[in-house]
Enzyme design. Structure first.
Site, PDB file in Angstrom:
ATOM      1  N   GLU A  16      87.301  24.033  28.980  1.00 37.19           N
ATOM      2  CA  GLU A  16      86.418  23.962  30.134  1.00 37.19           C
ATOM      3  C   GLU A  16      85.148  23.185  29.835  1.00 37.19           C
ATOM      4  O   GLU A  16      84.688  23.115  28.694  1.00 37.19           O
ATOM      5  CB  GLU A  16      86.049  25.365  30.589  1.00 37.19           C
ATOM      6  CG  GLU A  16      85.293  26.110  29.506  1.00 37.19           C
ATOM      7  CD  GLU A  16      85.163  27.595  29.798  1.00 37.19           C
ATOM      8  OE1 GLU A  16      85.970  28.104  30.572  1.00 37.19           O
ATOM      9  OE2 GLU A  16      84.254  28.201  29.247  1.00 37.19           O
ATOM     10  N   CYS A  51      89.039  29.789  19.642  1.00 44.18           N
ATOM     11  CA  CYS A  51      88.039  29.854  18.571  1.00 44.18           C
ATOM     12  C   CYS A  51      88.517  30.858  17.522  1.00 44.18           C
ATOM     13  O   CYS A  51      89.154  31.852  17.855  1.00 44.18           O
ATOM     14  CB  CYS A  51      86.689  30.291  19.125  1.00 44.18           C
ATOM     15  SG  CYS A  51      85.360  30.211  17.904  1.00 44.18           S
ATOM     16  N   CYS A  78      82.523  37.749  22.863  1.00 39.28           N
ATOM     17  CA  CYS A  78      82.865  36.426  23.405  1.00 39.28           C
ATOM     18  C   CYS A  78      84.316  36.405  23.858  1.00 39.28           C
ATOM     19  O   CYS A  78      85.224  36.782  23.116  1.00 39.28           O
ATOM     20  CB  CYS A  78      82.635  35.349  22.350  1.00 39.28           C
ATOM     21  SG  CYS A  78      83.107  33.705  22.927  1.00 39.28           S
ATOM     22  N   GLY A 119      84.837  27.120  21.421  1.00 40.36           N
ATOM     23  CA  GLY A 119      85.035  26.665  20.049  1.00 40.36           C
ATOM     24  C   GLY A 119      83.772  26.601  19.206  1.00 40.36           C
ATOM     25  O   GLY A 119      82.657  26.724  19.715  1.00 40.36           O
ATOM     26  N   GLU A 120      83.974  26.427  17.908  1.00 42.76           N
ATOM     27  CA  GLU A 120      82.866  26.302  16.964  1.00 42.76           C
ATOM     28  C   GLU A 120      82.793  24.828  16.540  1.00 42.76           C
ATOM     29  O   GLU A 120      83.635  24.365  15.752  1.00 42.76           O
ATOM     30  CB  GLU A 120      83.108  27.223  15.753  1.00 42.76           C
ATOM     31  CG  GLU A 120      82.193  26.992  14.575  1.00 42.76           C
ATOM     32  CD  GLU A 120      80.704  26.929  14.921  1.00 42.76           C
ATOM     33  OE1 GLU A 120      80.184  27.839  15.596  1.00 42.76           O
ATOM     34  OE2 GLU A 120      80.059  25.942  14.514  1.00 42.76           O
ATOM     35  N   SER A 143      75.549  23.969  19.222  1.00 45.37           N
ATOM     36  CA  SER A 143      75.364  25.399  19.003  1.00 45.37           C
ATOM     37  C   SER A 143      76.391  25.890  17.994  1.00 45.37           C
ATOM     38  O   SER A 143      77.586  25.646  18.141  1.00 45.37           O
ATOM     39  CB  SER A 143      75.530  26.147  20.333  1.00 45.37           C
ATOM     40  OG  SER A 143      75.492  27.539  20.113  1.00 45.37           O
ATOM     41  N   SER A 179      73.571  30.878  16.993  1.00 42.52           N
ATOM     42  CA  SER A 179      73.880  32.149  17.650  1.00 42.52           C
ATOM     43  C   SER A 179      73.470  33.289  16.731  1.00 42.52           C
ATOM     44  O   SER A 179      74.273  33.804  15.965  1.00 42.52           O
ATOM     45  CB  SER A 179      75.382  32.218  17.949  1.00 42.52           C
ATOM     46  OG  SER A 179      75.710  31.248  18.898  1.00 42.52           O
ATOM     47  N   LEU A 180      72.219  33.691  16.838  1.00 44.39           N
ATOM     48  CA  LEU A 180      71.712  34.728  15.932  1.00 44.39           C
ATOM     49  C   LEU A 180      72.147  36.116  16.434  1.00 44.39           C
ATOM     50  O   LEU A 180      72.793  36.871  15.727  1.00 44.39           O
ATOM     51  CB  LEU A 180      70.186  34.608  15.823  1.00 44.39           C
ATOM     52  CG  LEU A 180      69.546  35.409  14.708  1.00 44.39           C
ATOM     53  CD1 LEU A 180      70.057  34.984  13.349  1.00 44.39           C
ATOM     54  CD2 LEU A 180      68.019  35.282  14.747  1.00 44.39           C
ATOM     55  N   HIS A 181      71.742  36.442  17.634  1.00 46.31           N
ATOM     56  CA  HIS A 181      72.212  37.643  18.353  1.00 46.31           C
ATOM     57  C   HIS A 181      71.836  39.002  17.750  1.00 46.31           C
ATOM     58  O   HIS A 181      72.069  40.035  18.387  1.00 46.31           O
ATOM     59  CB  HIS A 181      73.726  37.616  18.580  1.00 46.31           C
ATOM     60  CG  HIS A 181      74.212  36.418  19.346  1.00 46.31           C
ATOM     61  ND1 HIS A 181      73.543  35.908  20.433  1.00 46.31           N
ATOM     62  CD2 HIS A 181      75.305  35.607  19.176  1.00 46.31           C
ATOM     63  CE1 HIS A 181      74.202  34.856  20.898  1.00 46.31           C
ATOM     64  NE2 HIS A 181      75.258  34.657  20.150  1.00 46.31           N
ATOM     65  N   ASN A 189      77.403  37.839  29.646  1.00 48.97           N
ATOM     66  CA  ASN A 189      78.334  37.612  30.754  1.00 48.97           C
ATOM     67  C   ASN A 189      79.556  38.486  30.544  1.00 48.97           C
ATOM     68  O   ASN A 189      80.387  38.196  29.683  1.00 48.97           O
ATOM     69  CB  ASN A 189      78.778  36.142  30.783  1.00 48.97           C
ATOM     70  CG  ASN A 189      77.666  35.263  31.289  1.00 48.97           C
ATOM     71  OD1 ASN A 189      77.173  35.439  32.396  1.00 48.97           O
ATOM     72  ND2 ASN A 189      77.246  34.329  30.450  1.00 48.97           N
TER      73      ASN A 189
HETATM   74  N1  SAH Z   1      80.650  28.598  18.617  1.00 49.94           N
HETATM   75  C1  SAH Z   1      79.356  28.206  19.084  1.00 49.94           C
HETATM   76  C2  SAH Z   1      79.339  27.863  20.574  1.00 49.94           C
HETATM   77  C3  SAH Z   1      79.752  29.038  21.370  1.00 49.94           C
HETATM   78  S1  SAH Z   1      79.269  29.330  23.011  1.00 49.94           S
HETATM   79  C4  SAH Z   1      78.371  29.331  18.797  1.00 49.94           C
HETATM   80  O1  SAH Z   1      78.794  30.407  18.447  1.00 49.94           O
HETATM   81  O2  SAH Z   1      77.171  29.101  18.925  1.00 49.94           O
HETATM   82  C5  SAH Z   1      77.562  29.235  23.164  1.00 49.94           C
HETATM   83  C6  SAH Z   1      76.784  30.541  23.203  1.00 49.94           C
HETATM   84  O3  SAH Z   1      77.288  31.490  24.140  1.00 49.94           O
HETATM   85  C7  SAH Z   1      76.784  31.222  21.854  1.00 49.94           C
HETATM   86  O4  SAH Z   1      75.485  31.618  21.548  1.00 49.94           O
HETATM   87  C8  SAH Z   1      77.660  32.422  22.107  1.00 49.94           C
HETATM   88  O5  SAH Z   1      77.403  33.447  21.193  1.00 49.94           O
HETATM   89  C9  SAH Z   1      77.299  32.776  23.528  1.00 49.94           C
HETATM   90  N2  SAH Z   1      78.256  33.659  24.201  1.00 49.94           N
HETATM   91  C10 SAH Z   1      79.579  33.810  23.951  1.00 49.94           C
HETATM   92  N3  SAH Z   1      80.121  34.735  24.767  1.00 49.94           N
HETATM   93  C11 SAH Z   1      79.129  35.165  25.573  1.00 49.94           C
HETATM   94  C12 SAH Z   1      79.077  36.093  26.659  1.00 49.94           C
HETATM   95  N4  SAH Z   1      80.146  36.747  27.063  1.00 49.94           N
HETATM   96  N5  SAH Z   1      77.884  36.269  27.259  1.00 49.94           N
HETATM   97  C13 SAH Z   1      76.796  35.578  26.865  1.00 49.94           C
HETATM   98  N6  SAH Z   1      76.785  34.679  25.867  1.00 49.94           N
HETATM   99  C14 SAH Z   1      77.942  34.475  25.226  1.00 49.94           C
END
Ligand code: SAH
Length: 382
Positions: free
Chosen positions: A99, A119, A126, A175-176, A207, A229-231, A306
C-alpha cells in the site's frame, strides 16, 4: 538489478538510479550521457513510453523497446477518504499487495511508501507484522509507487496549490526499509536526483524499527531524515513492543542515532512513539523518556494507535496524549501529535493490504480445498 524474473529478460529501467542506468547504457553499447536523458524522461516527465523520448535517435529507441521496459507495479484498487487522504493498493510480482498513502495538506503533500511485502520484525501493535514477511520489493517497486502517484496526480492536475504533486516522501508503509537496504537506497537516490524528483534530503524520511547496522550503513551513503520507532522508554517494555530491541537495545540504538547525525547541530532524529492505552502512556513513561533522550538531538512524534481487528491494544485517550505531550514539551522536547488521517479507508499501517491478503489466503485455501477434493475424487475413482 531490477529485472523482474527470468522469464522476463527485459531490463526494467524504472528502478535504476543514475549510476545503474549509466552502467546499463554502457552495457548496451551506448554513450553514458544517454542515461541522464532517459532518467529525466522516466521520472521527471513520468514517461513509460520509449517512443516519446524524442531526443533519442530512432535506432536507440528501437533498441530500448527491444531490450528494456519501464514497468511500475499495477494498481489493484484506489480509495479516497473524506479528508482527502488517498490510498492505492499495488499488486507486485507474486500476487501480493502493498500500500501507498497520499496525505495532502495545505503546505505540503506527503507520500507514504512501502519497502517490503509484509514484515519480519513482529512489532506487537503492528498489523503488517501479522502478515509475516514475504519478500523485499525491488527498487522498481519501491520507486514505482512514487512514479505512479506523481504521474496520476499530474494528469489530474490536483496539486496546483503547491508546486509539485508530492513534496515529501516517508518510508513508513509496510516493511522495514533498512532490511531491504540496496533497493531502498537506489530508490532514495532517485527521489533526491534533480533529473528525477529533486526532493531535498530533509523531505525524505526513512523510518526504522532500530536496525542499528542499517543506520550506520545509511549514514555512509546519505543523510536523509531518519525516524526511529522508539515507542518505549525502557528495554523491558520496548522488547515487548518492538522485539528487535533484544538485539539492539535502546542505548545501542541511541548511540547509532547520534552517529547518524554526525554532530550536525541543525539535524534531529524523529522518535516515533505509538500511544497505547495503559501500556506506555503514563506520566512516568514520559519522565523516563525525557531522561533517555536527554543527550540525543531529537523530536518526538506521538502516534495515536490505529486499532485493527484482533489486537489486544487500545488507543490512549486524547487527554492522556495531551498530558504526555505537555510533560515532554515542558522539558524542552519538541513533541508533535500525529493527526490520524484516512481512518475511513484504513489508511494506517498495513490495514488494507492486510485485508486483501486475508482474502487472498482465504481464496487460496478455498482453491486448495477444491484441488484436494478433486484429487480425492480422482483417487476414489481409481
Ligand atoms: N518498519 C518501519 C516502518 C514501519 S511503519 C518502522 O518500524 O519504523 C511506520 C510507523 O508506524 C512505525 O513507527 C510503526 O511502529 C508505526 N505503527 C505500526 N503499526 C501501528 C499502529 N497500529 N498504530 C500506530 N502506529 C503504528
Amino acid at each position: 538489478m531490477s529485472t523482474d524474473t527470468l522469464d522476463n529478460p527485459k531490463i526494467n529501467l524504472l528502478g535504476l538510479d543514475l549510476k545503474a542506468l549509466t552502467q546499463t547504457m554502457v552495457d548496451l553499447g551506448e554513450k553514458p550521457f544517454r542515461a541522464q536523458q532517459i532518467l529525466k524522461w522516466i521520472h521527471f516527465h513520468s514517461s513509460d513510453d520509449f517512443n516519446e523520448m524524442t531526443n533519442l535517435s530512432k535506432d536507440l529507441r528501437h533498441k530500448l523497446i527491444e531490450k528494456c521496459e519501464i514497468k511500475a507495479p499495477t494498481v489493484l484498487s484506489e480509495h479516497l477518504a473524506k479528508d482527502g487522504t488517498r490510498k492505492w493498493l499495488f499488486t507486485v510480482q507474486g500476487g501480493s499487495a502493498v500500500e501507498t498513502v497520499y496525505i495532502p495538506e495545505p503546505e505540503r503533500a506527503t507520500l507514504c511508501i512501502s519497502s517490503q511485502v509484509g514484515c519480519a520484525l513482529n512489532c506487537s501493535f503492528c498489523h503488517t507484522a501479522q502478515q509475516g514477511f514475504q519478500r523485499n520489493l525491488t527498487s522498481a517497486e519501491v520507486i514505482g509507487q512514487l512514479w505512479y502517484v506523481v504521474k496520476t496526480l499530474k494528469k489530474e492536475g490536483v496539486f496546483k496549490a503547491i508546486d509539485r504533486p508530492v513534496t515529501n516522501v516517508v518510508m513508513m508503509g509496510m516493511g522495514e526499509p533498512l532490511l531491504n537496504f540496496d533497493n531502498v537506497v537506489m530508490a532514495i537516490n532517485l527521489m533526491l536526483d534533480d533529473l528525477a524528483y529533486g526532493l531535498s534530503k530533509r523531505r525524505v524520511t526513512l523510518s526504522t524499527s532500530g536496525v542499528v547496522p542499517g543506520i550506520d550503513n545509511l549514514a555512509k551513503v546519505t543523510d536523509i531524515a531518519l525516524a526511529v520507532s522508539l515507542h518505549a522508554p525502557n528495554d523491558t517494555l520496548r522488547t515487548e513492543l518492538v522485539p528487535i530491541n533484544k538485539k539492539y537495545p535502546i542505548q545501542v540504538l541511541l548511540e547509532a542515532c547520534k552517529r547518524y547525525l554526525k554532530d550536525d547541530k541543525r539535524r534531529r532524529i524523529t522518535m516515533e512513539y505509538v500511544m497505547l492505552k495503559g501500556i506506555n502512556d503514563k506520566p512516568e513513561h514520559a519522565y523516563e523518556l525525557i531522561r533517555v533522550l536527554k543527550d540525543v538531538p531529537s523530536k518526538v512524534n506521538l502516534i495515536p494507535f490505529n486499532p485493527f481487528f484482533g489486537t489486544k491494544y487500545e488507543r490512549s485517550d486524547e487527554k492522556t496524549i495531551n498530558h504526555f505531550q505537555d510533560i515532554l514539551m515542558e522539558a524542552g522536547l519538541v513533541t508533535m501529535k500525529r493527526k490520524t488521517r484516512g481512518d475511513d479507508i484504513d489508511a494506517a499501517c498495513g490495514q488494507l493490504a492486510g485485508k486483501v491478503q486475508d482474502r487472498t489466503q482465504r481464496s487460496l485455501k478455498f482453491k486448495q480445498s477444491i484441488e484436494l477434493n478433486s484429487k480425492t475424487e480422482n483417487i476414489q475413482q481409481m
